[in-house]
Design a protein around this motif. Structure first.
Motif, PDB file in Angstrom:
ATOM      1  N   LEU A   1      30.882  53.189  10.019  1.00  0.00           N
ATOM      2  CA  LEU A   1      30.611  53.759  11.194  1.00  0.00           C
ATOM      3  C   LEU A   1      30.840  55.385  11.015  1.00  0.00           C
ATOM      4  N   LEU A   2      31.959  55.806  10.295  1.00  0.00           N
ATOM      5  CA  LEU A   2      32.053  57.262  10.175  1.00  0.00           C
ATOM      6  C   LEU A   2      31.057  57.851   9.149  1.00  0.00           C
ATOM      7  N   HIS A   3      30.390  56.915   8.170  1.00  0.00           N
ATOM      8  CA  HIS A   3      29.274  57.386   7.366  1.00  0.00           C
ATOM      9  C   HIS A   3      28.315  57.999   8.405  1.00  0.00           C
ATOM     10  N   VAL A   4      28.079  57.375   9.649  1.00  0.00           N
ATOM     11  CA  VAL A   4      26.920  57.453  10.522  1.00  0.00           C
ATOM     12  C   VAL A   4      27.339  58.694  11.304  1.00  0.00           C
ATOM     13  N   ASN A   5      28.777  58.655  11.896  1.00  0.00           N
ATOM     14  CA  ASN A   5      29.026  59.572  12.888  1.00  0.00           C
ATOM     15  C   ASN A   5      30.437  60.093  12.543  1.00  0.00           C
ATOM     16  N   PRO A   6      30.567  60.986  11.653  1.00  0.00           N
ATOM     17  CA  PRO A   6      32.026  61.487  11.390  1.00  0.00           C
ATOM     18  C   PRO A   6      32.566  62.159  12.461  1.00  0.00           C
ATOM     19  N   GLU A   7      32.011  62.698  13.400  1.00  0.00           N
ATOM     20  CA  GLU A   7      32.706  63.183  14.590  1.00  0.00           C
ATOM     21  C   GLU A   7      33.167  62.196  15.766  1.00  0.00           C
ATOM     22  N   PHE A   8      33.400  61.005  15.134  1.00  0.00           N
ATOM     23  CA  PHE A   8      33.710  59.902  16.155  1.00  0.00           C
ATOM     24  C   PHE A   8      35.261  59.918  15.824  1.00  0.00           C
ATOM     25  N   TYR A   9      36.033  60.923  16.566  1.00  0.00           N
ATOM     26  CA  TYR A   9      37.480  60.976  16.235  1.00  0.00           C
ATOM     27  C   TYR A   9      38.323  59.626  16.815  1.00  0.00           C
ATOM     28  N   THR A  10      37.861  58.767  17.499  1.00  0.00           N
ATOM     29  CA  THR A  10      38.650  57.639  18.098  1.00  0.00           C
ATOM     30  C   THR A  10      38.489  56.830  16.642  1.00  0.00           C
ATOM     31  N   ILE A  11      37.454  56.830  15.823  1.00  0.00           N
ATOM     32  CA  ILE A  11      37.262  55.861  14.739  1.00  0.00           C
ATOM     33  C   ILE A  11      38.127  56.362  13.792  1.00  0.00           C
ATOM     34  N   TRP A  12      38.503  57.762  13.649  1.00  0.00           N
ATOM     35  CA  TRP A  12      39.518  58.176  12.605  1.00  0.00           C
ATOM     36  C   TRP A  12      40.631  57.813  13.062  1.00  0.00           C
ATOM     37  N   ASN A  13      40.999  57.826  14.308  1.00  0.00           N
ATOM     38  CA  ASN A  13      42.546  57.313  14.853  1.00  0.00           C
ATOM     39  C   ASN A  13      42.562  55.835  14.376  1.00  0.00           C
ATOM     40  N   TYR A  14      41.909  55.229  15.044  1.00  0.00           N
ATOM     41  CA  TYR A  14      41.887  53.800  14.491  1.00  0.00           C
ATOM     42  C   TYR A  14      42.005  53.516  12.962  1.00  0.00           C
ATOM     43  N   ARG A  15      41.407  54.274  12.243  1.00  0.00           N
ATOM     44  CA  ARG A  15      41.295  53.959  10.468  1.00  0.00           C
ATOM     45  C   ARG A  15      42.923  54.377  10.102  1.00  0.00           C
ATOM     46  N   ARG A  16      43.587  55.142  10.777  1.00  0.00           N
ATOM     47  CA  ARG A  16      44.612  55.767  10.541  1.00  0.00           C
ATOM     48  C   ARG A  16      45.860  54.586  10.761  1.00  0.00           C
ATOM     49  N   LEU A  17      45.710  53.941  11.947  1.00  0.00           N
ATOM     50  CA  LEU A  17      46.360  52.799  12.252  1.00  0.00           C
ATOM     51  C   LEU A  17      46.404  51.566  11.413  1.00  0.00           C
ATOM     52  N   ILE A  18      45.038  51.431  11.079  1.00  0.00           N
ATOM     53  CA  ILE A  18      44.732  50.236  10.220  1.00  0.00           C
ATOM     54  C   ILE A  18      45.602  50.463   9.091  1.00  0.00           C
ATOM     55  N   LEU A  19      45.700  51.624   8.266  1.00  0.00           N
ATOM     56  CA  LEU A  19      46.170  52.010   7.117  1.00  0.00           C
ATOM     57  C   LEU A  19      47.797  51.974   7.390  1.00  0.00           C
ATOM     58  N   LEU A  20      48.155  52.400   8.237  1.00  0.00           N
ATOM     59  CA  LEU A  20      49.795  52.538   8.567  1.00  0.00           C
ATOM     60  C   LEU A  20      50.423  51.192   8.857  1.00  0.00           C
TER      61      LEU A  20
ATOM     62  N   ASP B   1      35.983  46.927  19.824  1.00  0.00           N
ATOM     63  CA  ASP B   1      36.348  45.798  20.088  1.00  0.00           C
ATOM     64  C   ASP B   1      37.663  45.303  19.251  1.00  0.00           C
ATOM     65  N   ARG B   2      37.559  45.618  18.005  1.00  0.00           N
ATOM     66  CA  ARG B   2      38.395  45.121  16.951  1.00  0.00           C
ATOM     67  C   ARG B   2      39.697  46.222  17.335  1.00  0.00           C
ATOM     68  N   LYS B   3      39.188  47.597  17.568  1.00  0.00           N
ATOM     69  CA  LYS B   3      40.515  48.433  17.945  1.00  0.00           C
ATOM     70  C   LYS B   3      41.178  48.071  19.175  1.00  0.00           C
ATOM     71  N   LYS B   4      40.524  47.408  20.381  1.00  0.00           N
ATOM     72  CA  LYS B   4      41.109  46.879  21.604  1.00  0.00           C
ATOM     73  C   LYS B   4      41.992  45.900  21.099  1.00  0.00           C
ATOM     74  N   ARG B   5      41.664  44.908  20.158  1.00  0.00           N
ATOM     75  CA  ARG B   5      42.311  43.581  19.966  1.00  0.00           C
ATOM     76  C   ARG B   5      43.554  44.043  18.883  1.00  0.00           C
ATOM     77  N   LYS B   6      43.733  45.420  18.308  1.00  0.00           N
ATOM     78  CA  LYS B   6      44.504  45.617  17.384  1.00  0.00           C
ATOM     79  C   LYS B   6      44.314  44.872  16.191  1.00  0.00           C
ATOM     80  N   ASP B   7      43.148  44.682  15.869  1.00  0.00           N
ATOM     81  CA  ASP B   7      42.686  44.199  14.447  1.00  0.00           C
ATOM     82  C   ASP B   7      42.915  45.085  13.364  1.00  0.00           C
ATOM     83  N   HIS B   8      43.867  45.059  12.512  1.00  0.00           N
ATOM     84  CA  HIS B   8      44.378  46.057  11.209  1.00  0.00           C
ATOM     85  C   HIS B   8      43.817  45.398  10.068  1.00  0.00           C
ATOM     86  N   GLY B   9      43.126  44.632   9.962  1.00  0.00           N
ATOM     87  CA  GLY B   9      42.839  44.045   8.812  1.00  0.00           C
ATOM     88  C   GLY B   9      41.722  44.645   7.554  1.00  0.00           C
ATOM     89  N   ARG B  10      41.688  44.464   6.589  1.00  0.00           N
ATOM     90  CA  ARG B  10      40.834  45.269   5.615  1.00  0.00           C
ATOM     91  C   ARG B  10      39.037  45.104   5.998  1.00  0.00           C
TER      92      ARG B  10
END
Length: 332
Positions: A55-74, A37-46
């Protein structure tokens, strides 16, 4: 399993375990829904960034979350950070991937994120390395990947990453040192296909640059691979490397010599599938490339040998019987 005491759980214990598993599943589903939901709202906060970590600690194969994480950083983190802060953030993310790789060493998305982090490293010196942060990072990466290859020498993800590191280091490691590294790995385990593959790439580069005498080093490689053949004649990677070496030359004498060597090994290992397959391959190579230099009797003998080997392979390797039948019916 023998020797393992079977534990019987009470109905109450099983029910409690199931309840705990359902609670974990519900927590994971709730966390996933919130992050998406935060990704959909483009929430790029800390806070969103921290949630991706959970979430990645639970499921490191969730590539959508990796992509979202990079967007937050950038978009949300780097623009408001100094180079030193950016460096620290990237260092933390590399530590995260190191932790995850210890449990999931063959997940593409973790390796991909690690590469991405290295591309974001800002310029800047360190107290111990005048070449800057970049060189310091790449030196550390080579150390990390070598440690991972000590744990699993055949992890092709780690070998691919190693090539990426070697290609991108500001101060390059010499190819001769890499050649020595692959030899150590091969001698420790001849069935290390990834090490043979890496060795072929390094040799090709050295030959192209004129840093090694090609005919001489091919002979040295044939000696190395012959040792591997006699040590473990059932290992596929050795035979594939041998065929690669033979394909580089254009000498009937070399092919004849290698056929004789494999024939000798077959005498010791009469049911060796790879000995027989290779003999068929090289004898047909003689018929295909050097037919004009052969007598009619020699050509007939080579063809007859191949048919006999293919017939024996049908018995030795029945799972691939049809393949050998097809090969027998095909011309060279």
């Amino acid at each position: 399993m023998h020797g393992v005491k079977r534990v019987r759980y009470s109905r109450e214990a099983l029910a409690a375990q199931k309840e705990r598993e359902l609670a974990k599943l519900k927590e994971f589903q709730g966390l996933t829904a919130e992050v998406l939901d935060r990704k959909k709202r483009k929430d790029h906060g800390r806070e969103s960034f921290d949630l991706t970590t959970r979430l990645l600690h639970v499921n490191p194969e969730f590539y959508t979350i990796w992509n979202y994480r990079r967007l937050i950083l950038l978009d949300g983190v780097f623009p408001t950070s100094t180079p030193t802060q950016t460096n620290e953030i990237l260092s933390d993310d590399l530590s995260l991937t190191t932790t995850l790789l210890k449990q999931h060493p063959k997940v593409y998305w973790i390796w991909n994120h690690r590469q991405w982090c290295l591309r974001q490293v800002p310029d800047g010196p360190t107290d111990t390395d005048p070449n800057g942060w970049r060189q310091s990072y790449w030196n550390k990466e080579l150390f990390v990947v070598e440690k991972m290859l000590e744990v699993d020498p055949r992890n092709f993800h780690a070998w691919n990453y190693r090539r990426h590191v070697l290609d991108n280091m500001p101060v390059k490691r010499t190819e001769l040192s890499e050649l020595a590294y692959t030899k150590r790995k091969i001698e420790a385990n001849f069935s290390n296909f990834s090490a043979w593959h890496q060795r072929s790439k390094v040799l090709t580069s050295l030959w192209s640059a004129g840093k090694l005498d090609k005919p001489k080093s091919i002979e040295e490689e044939l000696d190395l691979v012959k040792n591997a053949m006699y040590t473990d004649p059932g290992d596929q990677s050795v035979w594939i490397y041998h065929r690669w070496l033979i394909s580089l030359g254009d000498s009937k004498n070399v092919v004849d010599r290698e056929i004789l060597s494999i024939d000798e090994l077959l005498d010791e290992q009469p049911d060796s599938k790879w000995c027989m397959e290779s003999l068929v391959f090289y004898k047909r190579l003689l018929l295909r490339k050097y037919s004009e230099s052969l007598t009619d009797e020699e050509r007939w003998k080579l063809g007859s040998d191949c048919e006999g080997l293919l017939a024996k392979l049908q018995r030795v390797d029945p799972d691939r019987k049809q393949r050998y039948i097809d090969l027998s019916g095909h011309s060279v």
